[in-house]
Design an enzyme around this catalytic site. Structure first.
Site, short mmCIF file in Angstrom:
data_model
loop_
_atom_site.label_atom_id
_atom_site.label_comp_id
_atom_site.label_asym_id
_atom_site.label_seq_id
_atom_site.Cartn_x
_atom_site.Cartn_y
_atom_site.Cartn_z
N SER A 20 46.52 -11.09 -3.06
CA SER A 20 46.91 -11.18 -1.66
C SER A 20 47.56 -9.88 -1.20
O SER A 20 48.26 -9.22 -1.97
CB SER A 20 47.88 -12.34 -1.46
N THR A 25 0.82 -1.21 0.00
CA THR A 25 0.00 0.00 0.00
C THR A 25 0.86 1.26 0.00
O THR A 25 0.52 2.26 -0.65
CB THR A 25 -0.95 0.01 1.22
N THR A 47 36.05 -37.94 -13.67
CA THR A 47 34.81 -38.16 -12.94
C THR A 47 35.17 -38.33 -11.47
O THR A 47 36.12 -39.03 -11.14
CB THR A 47 34.06 -39.41 -13.44
N SER A 73 -7.00 -1.10 -6.61
CA SER A 73 -6.60 -1.37 -5.24
C SER A 73 -5.10 -1.65 -5.25
O SER A 73 -4.55 -2.05 -6.28
CB SER A 73 -7.35 -2.60 -4.71
N THR A 74 -4.46 -1.45 -4.12
CA THR A 74 -3.07 -1.89 -4.01
C THR A 74 -2.95 -3.35 -4.41
O THR A 74 -1.95 -3.77 -5.01
CB THR A 74 -2.56 -1.71 -2.57
N LYS A 114 50.63 -13.14 -6.11
CA LYS A 114 49.54 -14.13 -6.09
C LYS A 114 48.33 -13.57 -6.84
O LYS A 114 47.91 -12.44 -6.62
CB LYS A 114 49.15 -14.46 -4.67
#
Length: 452
Positions: A315, A98, A184, A137-138, A321
């Protein structure tokens, strides 16, 4: 300088130059929740709804053309980007939306009053409720605006996904002839090409595109004209269809009238479906990002089959790194979407009887997921995938040292003997071919299993 406005709660001072009114001001004070404002596309959607309803009500003889045409003019101003700063309510709010509906009603009314030569707050000229909210309406404005916003945000996400799918497809062609070890359960399996892996990424992304295209149909059906609980009280009986014609003219989104306006007002299960698709898109692409992180791990002690672009220092303590920051951020976007999906699920379940009061948090989280996923996928494509290269030497080295040939060997000499050759190869750090020859496997068989 202030002006005084009054609602059913009491009187309240409003900044004199503000286009919002007492309802928005009270909501602003009550709902300091996220510290954010409504999504810009949600504001646009609210405005489009108000414009289309005004056009429909004028066509149906329900709204004074002078007032209706002024509302349309204000809507066009707002669609051009004006007055968005006057939408002051928090995305998460009590009252089933609303506050958002009244915020837009007040802004449009006060600007219309100004256009007609009146003073802001003089709602005898243009009323937020009786004119801007006429026949509404809302409970139909708010979900309708949310659905419009989802369709727009879905198209943004689709653009990111299509771009990523194209990049994966291009990489699949680029890497088509490069053989490597397939795995896998993180263990050596059989031969695959890098191109085949990237083609699979493209296939997955295209499947996500189809999912997202399909889920758009979940939110195209609108309950507009159902007003408070779907029965259409206070609205012209022809408003749903008339509005639908005008909202499609305004948006071009291919919207429809819900089959059952009461159901469409009571139930928001469609938003759970949207959030679940967002979660699926995020998590499936996070798996791809994790694969790319794993295959590019190193540079000296990881798998090192792929090179990904270096984007920033990794890093504050280890010089030189470089971390896989772009795949990492895509995974975090996926986690956000997964969490948001759960929030939406709770909101969907939380409704009671003729209305779900928890749409505000559902919308906030769905909009967030759309934007975060879109941006994360775009940066993943631009700043990582497009720059991926293959370490061909490393792929060849790992392939030659693997035991993948024993799968083909087992076809010729049986599983048991091939297993013995595999164990001996690993124990003595020899190639499968070397051990196979020692076991007396014929050159004919060796040629068959090593042929391209």
């Amino acid at each position: 300088m202030y002006r005084e406005e009054q609602d059913s709660v009491g009187k309240l001072n409003i900044p004199k130059d503000a286009y919002y009114g007492v309802n928005a001001q009270r909501a602003f004070e009550n709902f300091q929740i996220t510290g954010q404002r409504l999504d810009p596309l949600f504001i646009e959607s609210l405005v489009q709804v108000k414009k289309a309803v005004a056009l429909a009500n004028m066509e149906l003889g329900e709204l004074d053309p002078k007032i209706g045409e002024t509302i349309v003019k204000v809507a066009d101003e707002m669609l051009a980007g004006n007055l968005h700063d006057q939408m002051i309510v928090d995305p998460i709010q009590g009252g089933a939306g609303t506050s958002s509906n009244m915020n837009i009603n007040e802004v449009i009314a006060n600007r219309a009053i100004e256009m007609l030569g009146g003073e802001k707050g003089d709602y005898t000229v243009v009323s937020p409720n009786d004119h801007v909210n006429k026949g509404q309406s809302t409970n139909d404005v708010y979900p309708t605006s949310g659905k419009l916003t989802m369709l727009k945000l879905a198209d943004i996400l689709l653009a990111s996904l299509n771009q990523l799918a194209d990049t994966f497809e291009a990489k699949a062609k680029e890497f088509a002839g490069i053989k490597k070890m397939g795995r896998t359960q993180l263990s050596d399996a059989v031969l695959i090409t890098v191109g085949e892996e990237f083609h699979a990424h493209s296939t997955l992304t295209k499947r996500n595109i189809k999912r997202l295209e399909a889920v758009k149909d979940e939110v195209r059906a609108l309950n507009m004209g159902g007003t408070a609980i779907g029965t259409g009280i206070s609205a012209h009986k022809d408003l749903p269809q008339t509005f639908n014609k005008h909202i499609n003219d305004v948006t071009g989104l291919g919207l429809t009238v819900a089959e059952d306006l009461i159901d469409a007002t009571q139930n928001i299960d469609c938003f759970a479906v949207v959030a679940d698709v967002q979660k699926t898109i995020g998590l499936s692409l996070s798996k791809v990002a994790n694969d790319i992180r794993l295959l590019s791990s190193g540079p000296r002690t990881g798998l090192g089959e792929l090179y990904i672009p270096s984007r920033q220092n990794g890093s504050s303590i280890m010089p030189g790194k470089i971390n896989p920051v772009i795949p990492e951020v895509l995974s975090q976007a996926a986690y956000l979407a997964a969490g948001n999906s759960y929030t939406v699920a709770l909101a969907v379940e939380g409704g009671q009887l003729e209305l779900n009061a928890f749409e505000p948090v559902a919308f906030h989280k769905i909009f967030e997921s759309f934007r975060v996923l879109s941006n994360a996928i775009l940066t993943f494509d631009e700043n990582c995938v497009k720059g991926i290269e293959v370490n061909k030497e490393r792929c060849r080295e790992l392939l030659e040292r693997s035991t993948y040939l024993t799968t083909d060997l087992a076809i010729h000499i049986g599983y048991k003997e091939a297993s013995e050759i595999t164990k001996e190869s690993l124990r003595d750090d020899k190639t499968v071919i070397e051990v196979a020859r020692e076991h007396g496997v014929s050159e004919e068989i060796i040629s068959a299993i090593t042929a391209d």
